[in-house]
Design an enzyme around this catalytic site. Sequence first.
Site, short mmCIF file in Angstrom:
data_model
loop_
_atom_site.label_atom_id
_atom_site.label_comp_id
_atom_site.label_asym_id
_atom_site.label_seq_id
_atom_site.Cartn_x
_atom_site.Cartn_y
_atom_site.Cartn_z
N GLU A 20 -39.02 -13.99 -0.94
CA GLU A 20 -39.00 -12.81 0.13
C GLU A 20 -38.08 -11.55 -0.52
O GLU A 20 -37.49 -10.93 0.15
CB GLU A 20 -38.19 -13.23 1.25
CG GLU A 20 -39.19 -14.16 2.10
CD GLU A 20 -40.55 -13.74 2.51
OE1 GLU A 20 -40.76 -12.52 2.68
OE2 GLU A 20 -41.39 -14.58 2.47
N ARG A 43 -39.34 -14.33 -16.07
CA ARG A 43 -41.14 -14.08 -16.72
C ARG A 43 -41.76 -14.07 -15.39
O ARG A 43 -41.61 -15.24 -14.62
CB ARG A 43 -41.03 -15.36 -17.62
CG ARG A 43 -42.59 -15.21 -18.09
CD ARG A 43 -43.05 -16.11 -18.98
NE ARG A 43 -42.79 -15.65 -20.21
CZ ARG A 43 -42.07 -16.62 -21.30
NH1 ARG A 43 -42.08 -17.86 -21.31
NH2 ARG A 43 -41.55 -15.91 -22.32
N LYS A 73 -50.49 -10.02 -10.70
CA LYS A 73 -50.97 -9.62 -9.47
C LYS A 73 -50.47 -10.26 -8.23
O LYS A 73 -49.98 -9.35 -7.39
CB LYS A 73 -52.59 -9.87 -9.66
CG LYS A 73 -53.34 -9.28 -8.38
CD LYS A 73 -54.78 -9.73 -8.73
CE LYS A 73 -55.39 -8.51 -9.68
NZ LYS A 73 -56.75 -8.37 -9.88
N LYS A 111 -38.11 -17.07 -12.72
CA LYS A 111 -37.31 -17.27 -11.33
C LYS A 111 -38.20 -16.94 -10.18
O LYS A 111 -39.35 -16.39 -10.21
CB LYS A 111 -35.86 -16.34 -11.29
CG LYS A 111 -35.20 -16.46 -12.33
CD LYS A 111 -33.72 -15.71 -12.32
CE LYS A 111 -33.90 -14.10 -12.46
NZ LYS A 111 -32.79 -13.67 -12.75
N GLY A 112 -37.65 -17.34 -8.97
CA GLY A 112 -38.34 -17.15 -7.95
C GLY A 112 -38.54 -15.93 -7.26
O GLY A 112 -37.47 -15.08 -7.64
N GLN A 114 -46.87 -10.12 -3.57
CA GLN A 114 -45.78 -10.65 -2.67
C GLN A 114 -44.83 -9.79 -2.51
O GLN A 114 -44.32 -9.49 -1.45
CB GLN A 114 -45.26 -11.68 -3.40
CG GLN A 114 -44.02 -12.44 -2.83
CD GLN A 114 -44.39 -13.58 -1.72
OE1 GLN A 114 -45.54 -13.65 -1.54
NE2 GLN A 114 -43.53 -13.94 -1.10
#
Length: 196
Positions: free
Chosen positions: A156, A79, A84, A152-153, A89
Amino acid sequence: MDPATARLADGSIASGGQSKKLTDLVGTGMDADGEIQPGRNNKDFSQQSYGAHFAEVGVDMDTGEVRLRRMLGVFTAGRVLNAKTARSQAIGGMTFGVGAALGEAMALDPRFGYFVNHDLAEYHVPVHADIPELDAIFLPELDKRSNPLKSKGIGELGICGAAASLANAIYNACGARVRDFPITLDKILSVLPMQT
């Protein structure tokens, strides 16, 4: 009001026969503190975010100069809590990938162990003119095992595979299969047809 039956809708909270506007309840502001712990799922299951990159480049047949024309990243990260900032990112990571693929390289003087290009005048990073419109899309995904928010993250995620997609696009455009970065003119010129 009974919290178990309370429903939030249209700027109000309602339970049973009662309804109150949130602005009346909050007044001048509201503070909330909370915490989420990973729990057993962190130990029992593996958790990853995924992505794929698609790039189109143009390679000058005389000079071997590479220009990125467009790039798309498609990702899943559970989720997405802020669309934005998640998109920004991912696009930032994609921009890093373009820099890694096409320009960024440290030049070391082996005699003294000194980096010759130690400042932004000599170490080339992508600037606005190097980056066309990039797009990042997050596919809908709810990872019920990641945490109670089902998120989740991202971290990078945008850079992973971005440079490789440019290398593949260059191979598709001119046949130069370059396997080390940065992809400079000398690595491309040898496969280009001789112009008469």
